[in-house]
Write a protein that holds these residues in place. Structure first.
Motif: not given
Length: 78
Positions: A3-4, A26-27, A34-36
């Motif tokens: 995760i950046v 998150f990028e 990425a998605v929560i």
């Protein structure tokens, strides 16, 4: 996979005071995201347009409008 950065505000900054409502975006180092969010696959799979589908390894994840709006300025154009 790394995760950046987070896109947008943290859940706490958007008003979440517990771990119960914490959608996030998150990028990743490879440029993907990425998605929560809330897994709504069972509810939405049969409502997808005819030209859309969900593979066995995929989920339909719902993220609140507030999460996307807060991330808008951080989403790259290309």
């Amino acid at each position: 996979m790394e995760i950046v950065r987070r896109l947008g505000l943290s859940p706490r900054q958007r008003g979440s005071l517990s771990n119960a409502t914490c959608p996030d975006i998150f990028e990743l180092a490879d440029g993907d995201f990425a998605v929560i969010g809330t897994d709504r696959t069972a509810e939405l799979r049969d409502k997808l347009p005819a030209d859309a589908g969900v593979a066995d390894y995929e989920k339909i994840v719902v993220v609140s409008r507030a999460t996307i709006v807060a991330a808008r300025a951080d989403i790259p154009n290309a």
